[in-house]
Write a protein that holds these residues in place. Sequence first.
Motif: not given
Length: 470
Positions: A210-212, A257-262
Motif C-alpha cells: 500500500a505504501y509507495n 515502490y521500493n523493492r528488495l531482491f533475494i
Amino acid sequence: MKVDALTCLALTAASFVAMVTGGRSSGRRKHKEVFLGENSKFKFGGRIDYKLKRQDSTKTLLIKSEQLLRIEEHDFAMRPGFGGAAIPVGIDVQVESIDSISEVNMDFTMTLYLRHYWKDERLAFPSQNNQSRTFDSRLVKKIWVPDVFFVHSKRSFIHDTTMENIMLRVYPDGNILYSVRVTVTALCSMDFSSFPLDTQNCSLELESYAYNENDLMLYWKNGNDSLRTDEIVLSQFFIEHFHASSGLAFYSSTGWYNRLFINFILQRHIFFFMLQTYFPTMLMVVLSWVSFWIDRRAVPARVSLGITTVLTMSTIITGVSSSMPQVSYVKAVDIYLWTSFLFVFLSVIEYAAVNYCTTLEEMRKMRRGKIPSTFNASQAMAFDGCFHDNDIELTTFARMAPTMTSDPLTMPTQNPDIRPSEGTRLRRQRSVRENVDLLVNNSYMIDSYSRLAFPLSYLLFNIIYWSLYS
C-alpha cells in the motif's frame, strides 16, 4: 415478670433483624467486590479478582501491556509519522531451507525468517532498566506493522504450530522488531535451452503493497550481511551464491515502490541425468551398431535388433519430455536424444539398403545365368528373404595381361592418327552411377563402411556437443 418477658422478646427480635440485615450487607459487599474485580480490568491500578486472574492470566497481562503501551490512545490505522517523511523499514532475512524446485511449474518453495525493523514513538514506554518487551501475534493485530508482500508469489503462509510463528519486540524508545516465519512459493523464470547443463538465476522479491516510496522506504538493514542462510543441500542443484539487492518498481496508477531482491544462483547436478538419460542413450546407439557385424542374410536377427533399439530410444525421449515444461524452443537434451535417435534409425535404414542391394545382386546373377539350374530360389529365400552366395557358382573375370610401355622421353613421336594398341587400358574416374552399381554388386561393402563411419560420426558429435554445453 411480664416486663422481663417483653424485654427478652424485644432483644431476640432485634438480634434477628440485625442478623438478617448484616447478611444482606455482607452479600452486597461481596457482590460489589466481584463487580469491582470485573471492572478493574479497565481501570489502571484497579483491583483484579484472584479467581479471574487465575482463569485468564495471559489475557490480564496482555491488557496491562496495552495500558503500558497506551494502545487505546492512538490510531494505529495510520503509519508512524503520517504526513511527514517516509518511514524507514529495515529488512533482514534468514533462509531456513529451499524445500523444492519445480521445472514443470517454473517455481521454487522457500522457508525463511523475515524480520522488520522500524521506530514508532507511539509505543515508547518508561523503563528503568531499559529492557525490551516481547509479545506474540495477539498484540500485532492491534498496532501498525509494515504491509510487506512477496512479488510473483503463488502461495504463502505463516507457520502456526503450535502457535503462530510471530514475534514482536518493543524497546523503550519505540524501536520495534517484528519477525515472522513464512513459507512462500514464488515464480522463477527458467531458461532450459541448456538443460540439463544449465544454471538458473532465481529471486524472491519483497515490496510494500500500500505504501509507495513517499510513505515507506524499504532497505536492507545490514547491507549484504542482511541475507543469511543455513546449510542448504538440494538433490538436483548446487547453490552457487546468495546475494541481496534492491531497486524500484513503477506502477502507472500508484507510483514508485521500493523493492528488495533475494537472489540465488542454482547449478544443476549433471550426474543424475548422466545415469538416467545420457548413458542409456549411448548404450542404445552402440547396441544398434552390433547389426553391422551380423550376417546380412540373418534378417530376423538384424530387424528385431533395430526395432528394439528404436523403441527403447522412443521410451527414453518420452520419459524426459514428460518431466519437463512444454517450452517452444529446443533444449540441449533434446538435441542429444534426437541425434542419437537418428543414428539408431539410420542403422535400421542401413540394413534395409543392404538387404535390397543383396536381393538385386542375386537377381542379376540369376538373369545372367550364373546360378545353376539345380538351384531352388524359393527354398533359398524361404528362411531369410535373400539368396545365399554359397549356393551360387560365381565365375571370375579373366585377368588381362599387363602391357609394357616405353619411356615417353625415349619414344619416338607417334602419329596422332594412330590409335593405342589393343592391350592398352586407360584409367578414368568412376561416375556416381558406377559407384552405386559397385555397391549394389558388392552389398557387403555397405556393412564394412558402416562399421567405421557410424562410430566416428557419433564420436565427433559427442565431442562437439560436450564442448558447447559443458
